[in-house]
Design a protein around this motif. Sequence first.
Motif, PDB file in Angstrom:
ATOM      1  N   LYS A   1      59.282 -47.128-117.142  1.00  0.00           N
ATOM      2  CA  LYS A   1      58.517 -48.089-116.346  1.00  0.00           C
ATOM      3  C   LYS A   1      58.064 -49.199-117.282  1.00  0.00           C
ATOM      4  CE  LYS A   1      56.505 -44.760-113.054  1.00  0.00           C
ATOM      5  NZ  LYS A   1      55.232 -44.199-112.530  1.00  0.00           N
ATOM      6  N   CYS A   2      57.656 -50.331-116.709  1.00  0.00           N
ATOM      7  CA  CYS A   2      57.142 -51.404-117.541  1.00  0.00           C
ATOM      8  C   CYS A   2      55.943 -52.058-116.860  1.00  0.00           C
ATOM      9  CB  CYS A   2      58.225 -52.443-117.848  1.00  0.00           C
ATOM     10  SG  CYS A   2      58.682 -53.481-116.437  1.00  0.00           S
ATOM     11  N   TYR A   3      55.156 -52.747-117.659  1.00  0.00           N
ATOM     12  CA  TYR A   3      54.037 -53.528-117.134  1.00  0.00           C
ATOM     13  C   TYR A   3      53.731 -54.643-118.141  1.00  0.00           C
ATOM     14  CZ  TYR A   3      51.112 -50.702-120.318  1.00  0.00           C
ATOM     15  OH  TYR A   3      50.571 -50.087-121.411  1.00  0.00           O
ATOM     16  N   TYR A   4      52.820 -55.548-117.795  1.00  0.00           N
ATOM     17  CA  TYR A   4      52.559 -56.691-118.666  1.00  0.00           C
ATOM     18  C   TYR A   4      51.082 -57.078-118.609  1.00  0.00           C
ATOM     19  CZ  TYR A   4      52.696 -59.404-114.325  1.00  0.00           C
ATOM     20  OH  TYR A   4      52.454 -59.876-113.059  1.00  0.00           O
ATOM     21  N   LYS A   5      50.688 -57.876-119.586  1.00  0.00           N
ATOM     22  CA  LYS A   5      49.314 -58.356-119.690  1.00  0.00           C
ATOM     23  C   LYS A   5      49.298 -59.859-119.462  1.00  0.00           C
ATOM     24  CE  LYS A   5      45.267 -58.400-122.732  1.00  0.00           C
ATOM     25  NZ  LYS A   5      44.752 -58.060-124.095  1.00  0.00           N
ATOM     26  N   SER A   6      48.350 -60.298-118.625  1.00  0.00           N
ATOM     27  CA  SER A   6      48.174 -61.718-118.342  1.00  0.00           C
ATOM     28  C   SER A   6      46.683 -62.051-118.432  1.00  0.00           C
ATOM     29  CB  SER A   6      48.715 -62.045-116.946  1.00  0.00           C
ATOM     30  OG  SER A   6      47.898 -61.455-115.961  1.00  0.00           O
TER      31      SER A   6
END
Length: 607
Positions: A102-107
């Motif tokens: 899985k992946c995710y990101y920071k904003s």
Amino acid sequence: MNIRMLYLQQEQTTGMVNVQRTLNLLVSGTPPKPKIWAEPQSVIAIYAPVTIWCQGSWEAKEYRLLKEGSSDPWDRQSPLEHMDKAKFYLEHMIQDFAGIYKCYYKSPAGWSEHSDTLVLVLTGVYDKPSLSVWTSHAVTSGETITMQCSSSLGFGRFILIQEGKHHISWTLDSQQNAEWESQAHFVLDPVTTIHNGTFRCYGYFKNHPQMWSESSGSLHLLVSDSKDQSPIHTENGTLTKPKIWAEPQSVIASYATVTIWCQGSSEAQEYRLLKEGSSDPWDRQSPLESLDKAKFCINYMTHDFAGIYKCCYKSPAGWSEHSDTLELVLTEAYDKPSLSVWPSPAVTSGENITMQCSSSLGFGTFILIQEGKHHLSWTLDSQQNANLKFQAHFVLDPVTTIHNGTFRCYGYFRNSPQMWSKSSDPLHLLVSESKDESPTHTENGLGRYQKVLIGVLVSLLLLFFLLILLILFRYQCKGKEKKAGSLCLKKILNGTRSHFIHLIASLLQNPPDEEPQGIVYVQVKPSMLYKAGITSSFPLSEKVLDMKNNQSGENREMYPRVGSVHLAPEVANAKHIPSSNSVPLQATTSKEPQDVTYAQLCIRTLE
């Protein structure tokens, strides 16, 4: 003109949806959910390169990749310049990289939610199985064929994959044949022109579902149309092969709207839609203005439209070849089946579950579909149970977090494979990650039964020992009842006269009215006491021993009468007939070792 207006209206609707999504983002402040995929594909040969992509937001500052079974991020990457995605490159695919990601990101708005799962499969870990077909690799549409995948390695499952655009796959548990080989039989009944193409199969063990064998040798299946609709070839063979697809999808509910698209060349002058079973083109359309495709709209989906389609187009260079096939399925043609799960819809990753789809309508085949991005599907022939219902059991062994989501099942008759029943009620499966990441995630039922059996045996042994102790205790109690409290004490008469009297009175203490009467016998035995300085005297007279007749008033108050005292014959005679082995009970002080007489007192009850 009407077609163009419809297209513009659709584009405006899509734009309004994007605007609405942007407004929702501004209001909620939640970053969009990222998307994850692998290139060139998610099934990768050993040592081959693969790239995992994660697409999020233009405002993303950092992307993280998670691998199931690891608590820490597997990798971190910055977004590509002027792009809303990041890539995680694997130069050489090995066993350590096979798994679920899985992946995710920071904003600036914070961390996004996790993406859907990506199953990255490694092939070439084990020797390849063999693939064969019966009756023939060249058949006619509507016939039945069986493909067999077999190996001597004892794989727990086999996967049959059709290469190409549709990328159809089937998964079956293995069975052992008479030659101790594991095998699986994939039945295609009936075959259609959609099955034209190349097939391969793989094997894997159930405890390592992302590590497959080498692919079998390729098997090319040629399915000819029963009416032999040969395609119209181009004059110079330079035209692009057209593509065909359906929107919103190829499985359409009854009376819903569906659009079939055919994309060819910008030089196309006319598009034709062909339906299997019809000798004439099913429809003709001009290409959309300034576009290289045409659309065929079905306002109300009915059973007449269910079937298998192809398309082609005409250009100044001639007619193109036919596209691949599109299978358009109608649902809600029959009553819905029921869908259930055992043991529970909430399980842990690594466990086994069974989904049962059943109906009383006698469907020949059931299809289980998982909704969502992966859109997994399983197809099984039905079996009749004792209640005359038709059912199919779909075994998911083991389940992983990729199976989280909503499941539905359908039924259809084999002579109408594009006309399905209504969908069953949705079944929501919740698969939580297992804390134990060992190859065997759960103990099987046999292990549980063994533990229960051991517990029962231990309990029986404890009960057996307790029963023995109880029998011994009761035996001792009966022995005490027969002896009626017989008490034997051997005391050294090495004290003062008052101490000796107190000892005798304590032994005689019984209620005066109790039956039978207690009688005390005194047996005196001589012994040598090797101790200097014995100063105590022991005047043991008949007055002291015969308490029944000569007990003093003081002693009567202190020691009430409880029975008669008799001297043993040898003791009674010891006072008047001294011998070499006995002395009077009167002891005197002497430095030399003195003969000391001991008395052994026994309380006995006369029955």
